[in-house]
Design an enzyme around this catalytic site. Structure first.
Site, PDB file in Angstrom:
ATOM      1  N   HIS A  21       0.801  -1.232   0.000  1.00 51.96           N
ATOM      2  CA  HIS A  21       0.000   0.000   0.000  1.00 51.96           C
ATOM      3  C   HIS A  21       0.833   1.282   0.000  1.00 51.96           C
ATOM      4  CE1 HIS A  21       1.077  -0.160   4.233  1.00 51.96           C
ATOM      5  NE2 HIS A  21       0.717   1.100   4.342  1.00 51.96           N
TER       6      HIS A  21
HETATM    7  C1  UD1 Z   1      -1.746   5.388   6.322  1.00 46.24           C
HETATM    8  C2  UD1 Z   1      -0.438   5.735   7.016  1.00 46.24           C
HETATM    9  C3  UD1 Z   1       0.571   4.615   6.810  1.00 46.24           C
HETATM   10  C4  UD1 Z   1       0.006   3.279   7.221  1.00 46.24           C
HETATM   11  C5  UD1 Z   1      -1.303   3.066   6.503  1.00 46.24           C
HETATM   12  C6  UD1 Z   1      -1.979   1.773   6.871  1.00 46.24           C
HETATM   13  C7  UD1 Z   1       0.122   8.125   7.096  1.00 46.24           C
HETATM   14  C8  UD1 Z   1       1.051   9.140   6.578  1.00 46.24           C
HETATM   15  N1  UD1 Z   1       0.149   6.935   6.464  1.00 46.24           N
HETATM   16  O1  UD1 Z   1      -1.505   5.296   4.928  1.00 46.24           O
HETATM   17  O2  UD1 Z   1       1.726   4.888   7.588  1.00 46.24           O
HETATM   18  O3  UD1 Z   1       0.925   2.259   6.904  1.00 46.24           O
HETATM   19  O4  UD1 Z   1      -2.189   4.145   6.828  1.00 46.24           O
HETATM   20  O5  UD1 Z   1      -3.141   1.623   6.130  1.00 46.24           O
HETATM   21  O6  UD1 Z   1      -0.586   8.391   8.036  1.00 46.24           O
HETATM   22  N2  UD1 Z   1      -9.034   5.053   2.174  1.00 46.24           N
HETATM   23  C9  UD1 Z   1     -10.262   4.470   2.144  1.00 46.24           C
HETATM   24  N3  UD1 Z   1     -10.853   4.153   3.338  1.00 46.24           N
HETATM   25  C10 UD1 Z   1     -10.256   4.376   4.535  1.00 46.24           C
HETATM   26  C11 UD1 Z   1      -8.999   4.990   4.550  1.00 46.24           C
HETATM   27  C12 UD1 Z   1      -8.390   5.311   3.369  1.00 46.24           C
HETATM   28  O7  UD1 Z   1     -10.836   4.253   1.092  1.00 46.24           O
HETATM   29  O8  UD1 Z   1     -10.843   4.040   5.578  1.00 46.24           O
HETATM   30  C13 UD1 Z   1      -8.372   5.388   0.883  1.00 46.24           C
HETATM   31  C14 UD1 Z   1      -8.570   6.822   0.462  1.00 46.24           C
HETATM   32  O9  UD1 Z   1      -8.642   6.858  -0.913  1.00 46.24           O
HETATM   33  C15 UD1 Z   1      -7.289   7.500   0.901  1.00 46.24           C
HETATM   34  C16 UD1 Z   1      -6.279   6.375   0.682  1.00 46.24           C
HETATM   35  O10 UD1 Z   1      -6.985   5.166   1.020  1.00 46.24           O
HETATM   36  O11 UD1 Z   1      -7.024   8.639   0.176  1.00 46.24           O
HETATM   37  C17 UD1 Z   1      -5.059   6.484   1.537  1.00 46.24           C
HETATM   38  O12 UD1 Z   1      -5.427   6.640   2.916  1.00 46.24           O
HETATM   39  P1  UD1 Z   1      -4.522   7.514   3.909  1.00 46.24           P
HETATM   40  O13 UD1 Z   1      -5.117   7.491   5.253  1.00 46.24           O
HETATM   41  O14 UD1 Z   1      -4.243   8.844   3.304  1.00 46.24           O
HETATM   42  O15 UD1 Z   1      -3.129   6.781   3.904  1.00 46.24           O
HETATM   43  P2  UD1 Z   1      -2.719   5.226   3.895  1.00 46.24           P
HETATM   44  O16 UD1 Z   1      -2.131   4.927   2.556  1.00 46.24           O
HETATM   45  O17 UD1 Z   1      -3.810   4.341   4.384  1.00 46.24           O
END
Ligand code: UD1
Length: 384
Positions: free
Chosen positions: A223
């Site tokens: 991811h």
């Molecule tokens: C975040 C953490 C990372 C961790 C990861 C575990 C930071 C900087 N990064 O990254 O260290 O390893 O979580 O998952 O805090 N999304 C959904 N549903 C959700 C959450 C996210 O659809 O419940 C999608 C959205 O499109 C979002 C993308 O996933 O934009 C990324 O989510 P985000 O929370 O920005 O970062 P992670 O890649 O999950």
């Protein structure tokens, strides 16, 4: 004493759970004496899907958050900025003695900065990890949080050395062990009783979800933006998985929402879904992942937490990163993990090595299931 602890994203939940159990145990022992710890749990809402958040609260018996800031997705500045604005109000209303943050996600950074600006003491659980790679948002979060924290609770001695090398005064540092392993040990037995085929059926995204494993399997989680956000990197990985890994064994792939979006965007989703030896799954819960890990022949991952869990379970682990903030999990330190980056040659060679190696569990010092108690003791005994 009033402690306010913060969670935001999936990897935080298994770190805060044992801390909450430790507070409950402490309060129970105190039998309503004046020393009782009042605890408030704040969820910033960075992760909000049930599969990324609620499922972990249920699995780990974490009480519902007292306050949810509902921050959701966005750019880093949006997530951090919105969290700071909302958390400042919480701090002013709650006036805690301590704010406890865990790990390295955006919630960790945003809430430690906000708390310090309100003159509240900050304790960082999982302090001192360093990858040295400032292109990773988590490294920035770790550096800032550790620089500001009053109490730095380190999971291993390498992290303690990192903090000393940065000039952190000795009185702020405590070596407490790895709190995530408390959660693993507390749930090992429950996880072992789960049926792998049933887990696959429950989460499978494929139409043929009557899939029954007839061979050993590998598990993949990926991811990180550096692995999934560009087609030039993700496409060769997908080719390797479909063309080589899936030729040798079944590949279980719980897909992170970010990765699912990118696979679709780059036109790769159909290719993966069509492969009968790859089982795409929704993000799986804590106990289910632990169960899958216990039996996996090989783990391929870019997650930090899985590197640690593989170390304790002994699962041969390919870490699809060029560096790690968790060197204690690497083979050269006796762990189960090797760094492969996203170079296909390196992944291929490590994959074949892993297929020929056996499960060798390791227990780094103080990864003993009692870290949360030491964290709480450190806070209660903090004396200056
Ligand atoms: C975040 C953490 C990372 C961790 C990861 C575990 C930071 C900087 N990064 O990254 O260290 O390893 O979580 O998952 O805090 N999304 C959904 N549903 C959700 C959450 C996210 O659809 O419940 C999608 C959205 O499109 C979002 C993308 O996933 O934009 C990324 O989510 P985000 O929370 O920005 O970062 P992670 O890649 O999950």
């Amino acid at each position: 004493m009033k402690i306010l602890s913060v969670v935001g994203a999936r990897p935080n939940f298994m770190k805060i759970a044992p801390f909450i159990w430790a507070i409950e145990k402490y309060n129970h022992r105190q039998n309503s004496q004046p020393e009782t710890v009042k605890h408030i749990l704040v969820h910033t809402g960075q992760h909000y899907d049930d599969s990324m958040s609620k499922a972990f609260f249920t699995d780990l018996h974490i009480p519902a958050a007292d306050i949810n800031l509902g921050i959701g997705s966005g750019t880093h500045a949006e997530q951090v900025g919105h969290t700071m604005i909302a958390f400042e109000k919480v701090i002013r209303a709650q006036k805690p003695d301590w704010v406890v943050v865990v790990g390295d996600v955006n919630a960790t950074l945003a809430c430690s900065v906000t708390a310090k600006k309100e003159w509240i003491k900050v304790c960082h659980i999982e302090a001192g990890l360093r990858s040295g790679d400032l292109t990773m948002p988590e490294e920035i979060n770790r550096l800032v949080t550790d620089r500001l924290s009053d109490l730095l609770l380190a999971p291993d001695m390498l992290s303690v050395q990192n903090l000393r090398a940065e000039g952190v005064p000795e009185k702020k540092i405590r070596f407490v062990g790895n709190i995530m392993i408390d959660t693993l040990e507390a749930n090992r037995k429950r996880a072992r009783s789960l049926d792998v085929n049933e887990i696959i059926r429950r989460y499978s995204l494929s139409h043929d979800n009557d899939h029954k494993l007839d061979s050993s399997y590998a598990v993949l989680t990926i991811h990180r933006p550096s692995n999934v956000d560009s087609a030039e990197v993700l496409e060769p990985i997908v080719s390797f998985l479909t063309g080589e890994v899936a030729e040798e064994l079944t590949l279980l792939w719980p897909v992170h929402p970010r990765t699912e979006k990118r696979l679709a965007e780059f036109g790769l989703y159909g290719r993966v879904a069509a492969n009968r030896n790859i089982i795409l799954m929704e993000p799986v819960g804590y106990l289910d992942m632990l169960r899958l890990n216990m039996e996996a022949r090989v783990m391929l991952t870019d997650s930090g937490g899985l590197q640690e869990e593989c170390t304790v379970l002994g699962t041969p682990c390919l870490t699809l990163r060029w560096n790690t903030e968790r060197p204690v999990t690497l083979r050269e330190h006796g762990g189960a993990s090797v760094l492969t980056g996203n170079d296909i040659e390196r992944i291929r060679s490590a994959f074949h090595q892993a297929m020929n190696s056996s499960r060798t569990p390791l227990r780094p010092e103080l990864w003993d299931g009692h870290t949360a108690e030491r964290c709480l003791e450190a806070i209660l005994g903090f004396g200056y």
